[in-house]
Design an enzyme around this catalytic site. Structure first.
Site, PDB file in Angstrom:
ATOM      1  N   CYS A 286     122.240 -65.171   8.506  1.00 28.98           N
ATOM      2  CA  CYS A 286     121.203 -64.666   9.435  1.00 28.98           C
ATOM      3  C   CYS A 286     119.954 -65.489   9.141  1.00 28.98           C
ATOM      4  CB  CYS A 286     120.894 -63.199   9.167  1.00 28.98           C
ATOM      5  SG  CYS A 286     122.323 -62.146   9.016  1.00 28.98           S
ATOM      6  N   ALA A 287     119.909 -66.704   9.622  1.00 32.91           N
ATOM      7  CA  ALA A 287     118.997 -67.685   9.016  1.00 32.91           C
ATOM      8  C   ALA A 287     117.625 -67.805   9.679  1.00 32.91           C
ATOM      9  CB  ALA A 287     119.671 -69.049   8.972  1.00 32.91           C
ATOM     10  N   PRO A 289     113.885 -67.213  11.084  1.00 30.41           N
ATOM     11  CA  PRO A 289     113.406 -68.535  11.520  1.00 30.41           C
ATOM     12  C   PRO A 289     113.530 -69.637  10.477  1.00 30.41           C
ATOM     13  CG  PRO A 289     111.557 -67.151  10.908  1.00 30.41           C
ATOM     14  CD  PRO A 289     112.790 -66.318  10.703  1.00 30.41           C
ATOM     15  N   GLY A 290     114.147 -69.341   9.343  1.00 32.73           N
ATOM     16  CA  GLY A 290     114.522 -70.455   8.464  1.00 32.73           C
ATOM     17  C   GLY A 290     113.774 -70.541   7.144  1.00 32.73           C
ATOM     18  N   GLY A 291     112.988 -69.530   6.801  1.00 33.13           N
ATOM     19  CA  GLY A 291     112.255 -69.586   5.524  1.00 33.13           C
ATOM     20  C   GLY A 291     113.202 -69.748   4.342  1.00 33.13           C
ATOM     21  N   LYS A 292     114.189 -68.862   4.261  1.00 34.20           N
ATOM     22  CA  LYS A 292     115.106 -68.937   3.112  1.00 34.20           C
ATOM     23  C   LYS A 292     116.055 -70.113   3.260  1.00 34.20           C
ATOM     24  CE  LYS A 292     114.625 -64.036   2.364  1.00 34.20           C
ATOM     25  NZ  LYS A 292     114.025 -63.771   3.698  1.00 34.20           N
ATOM     26  N   ASP A 351     120.753 -62.162   4.873  1.00 29.68           N
ATOM     27  CA  ASP A 351     119.370 -61.653   4.912  1.00 29.68           C
ATOM     28  C   ASP A 351     119.261 -60.909   6.237  1.00 29.68           C
ATOM     29  OD1 ASP A 351     116.737 -61.338   4.070  1.00 29.68           O
ATOM     30  OD2 ASP A 351     116.078 -63.091   5.192  1.00 29.68           O
ATOM     31  N   CYS A 404     114.282 -57.068   4.106  1.00 24.90           N
ATOM     32  CA  CYS A 404     112.852 -56.951   3.867  1.00 24.90           C
ATOM     33  C   CYS A 404     112.477 -55.511   4.185  1.00 24.90           C
ATOM     34  CB  CYS A 404     112.092 -57.928   4.747  1.00 24.90           C
ATOM     35  SG  CYS A 404     110.384 -57.898   4.296  1.00 24.90           S
TER      36      CYS A 404
END
Ligand SMILES: C[S@@+](CC[C@H](N)C(=O)[O-])C[C@H]1O[C@@H](n2cnc3c(N)ncnc32)[C@H](O)[C@@H]1O
Length: 470
Positions: A286-287, A289-292, A351, A404
């Site tokens: 579940c990527a 917007p790509g922070g992790k 995530d 989160c």
């Protein structure tokens, strides 16, 4: 209001009160509050854009930020006070006046701005848009608000501490009651800790930067930015108060990004897990917007691995592409529950989409927008995504499930339910994965899961569980 004012008003705003003559900081704050109310805009995305477009900088920008985020965060409290002072429910007040009243009430109750300035600037704004009559209403309501300070209003309007401690604390720290209840449950029923959690959530957090491994160290980034290295994540830097990450070359050039330290720890924990012989197939299910994904992609590059990043929304997949540029990452627009990817991954991050109750500090109006009714659909999706990850991981491989949110229904209960349905999976103690050799794992509770909190760790309230397929 004088009769003369009545006569001259209502037809059209006087020249003296044209909007261009008004305080730009308060006008931009009013505009963002209006967009939040009318079209569900996100204050933390819209405000920086409007500040740039209107070239509002320095002290004006700082004031606009304080007023916008502060008002958006405390909407429920402000509305209760406005309704009491106006003698009518806020949904019976014209929306454009309500925005101005919220802004004025925030200044009166929660800032050191003098009452005269708070009231008169609000009246000027209402007069420029709505004319004399409505501005008189704003004047009358705000004068009434200004007769008491915040504590006196709370004493009058909050549920009593004797009968309803959770309700009282939720009101006092500007949270909807149901969120106070959720936090209370997640904190094991401690009212003292609930107070600390709600208070921390009601503050403006500092910006956390992530130094992308292999590109810049946290030490270097701290030096360049004037910030301090993070306490927990080896890649984190705390930007000094008032610092603008957009002005840092390291951020503009992609060596560093903005990312809460708790989020960094989730990616770090996955990369630290023992998966036996790491074949270098990593997955972020579940990527967007790509922070992790950006941090995992950098860690994958350093260790010669490759990351597949799955995201259901095409727009959010584009955002991932931007931050993983030149890293060993392949982005897939797909449903994580049926991505079509070959099983056998060494490490998988789930995530999961969640209520976001863990990052209310950073999303000012979010607490007033979320509803408890949103939960069941999210929980079903979370369970399905976790079950699919356990199918895609290799024997001996590790899945990190994170949210989160500290909501037990989205955290412990999701993991526990899925593990009753999927055999052959062990819970790992996530604490040493989060702590590494940087800090004491015992400071992360009793395990095996980790729940971070703003009031304990100064991070968002991230939850993570680490699971190994036998
Ligand atoms: C909590 S966010 C992930 C944040 C991300 N890991 C980061 O650090 O930037 C959850 C993401 O999952 C996406 N999503 C929702 N349903 C999905 C599904 N069925 N399959 C894959 N992604 C999904 C959402 O669009 C959202 O971008």
């Amino acid at each position: 209001m004088s009769p003369a004012e009545h006569r001259s008003g209502d037809r059209r705003p006087e020249r003296k009160y044209r909007e261009k003559d008004l305080d730009p900081a308060r006008i931009v704050a009013r505009d963002v509050l209006r967009a939040v109310r009318e079209r569900d805009a996100y204050a933390n995305l819209l405000l920086p854009r409007l500040l740039r477009e209107r070239r509002i900088t320095g002290r004006d920008a700082a004031l606009a930020t304080e007023l916008t985020y502060g008002s958006a965060r405390s909407l429920g409290l402000l509305d209760a006070v406005i309704a009491a002072a106006a003698g009518r429910p806020v949904d019976e007040i014209d929306g454009s006046l309500l925005d101005v009243l919220r802004l004025g009430t925030y200044q009166l109750l929660r800032t050191r701005i003098g009452s005269h300035a708070a009231v008169s600037t609000s009246v000027d704004i209402a007069r420029s848009e709505n004319g004399m009559g409505p501005s008189g209403f704003v004047n009358a309501v705000l004068r009434k608000v200004s007769q008491r300070d915040e504590q006196l209003w709370i004493d009058e309007l909050a549920p009593s501490m004797m009968d309803d401690r959770i309700g009282n604390l939720s009101f006092t720290y500007a949270h909807p009651r149901w969120i106070g209840e959720v936090f209370h449950r997640a904190l094991g029923g401690s009212t003292g800790e609930l107070q600390a959690a709600l208070a921390a959530d009601d503050e403006r957090p500092i910006v956390h930067l992530v130094a992308r491994p292999g590109q810049i160290t946290a030490e270097e980034l701290a030096l360049i930015s004037g910030g301090d290295e993070g306490r927990y994540s080896p890649y984190c830097v705390y930007l000094p108060e008032g610092g603008d990450p957009g002005e840092l070359d390291a951020v503009r050039e992609g060596f560093a990004g903005v990312q809460d330290e708790g989020s960094q720890l989730v990616a770090v924990a996955l990369a630290r897990a023992d998966v036996g012989d790491d074949g270098g197939r990593w997955l972020d299910l579940c990527a967007g917007p790509g922070g992790k994904a950006a941090l995992l992609g950098s860690l994958a590059e350093v260790s010669g691995a490759h990351l597949d990043a799955v995201e259901i929304s095409a727009h959010r997949a584009e955002l991932i592409e931007k931050v993983v540029d030149s890293l060993p990452v392949t982005v897939h627009v797909a449903d994580g529950r049926s991505s079509g990817l070959e099983p056998g991954f060494d490490r998988i991050l789930v995530d999961a989409p969640c209520s976001g109750l863990g990052s209310l500090r950073r999303r000012p109006e979010a607490r007033w927008r979320r509803r408890p009714e949103d939960l069941p659909e999210l929980v079903t999706l979370q369970r399905e995504l976790l079950a699919e990850a356990l199918h895609l991981v290799k024997p001996g491989g590790v899945v990190v499930y994170s949210t989160c949110s500290p909501h037990p229904a989205e955290t412990v209960e999701v993991v526990d339910t899925v593990l009753t349905e999927v055999a052959g999976v062990s819970r790992l103690d996530a604490r040493p994965l989060v702590a590494g050799d940087v800090f004491d794992p015992e400071s992360l509770g009793d395990g095996p899961y980790v729940q971070l909190w703003p009031h304990r760790h100064d991070t968002d309230a991230m939850f993570l569980a680490a699971l190994r397929k036998d």
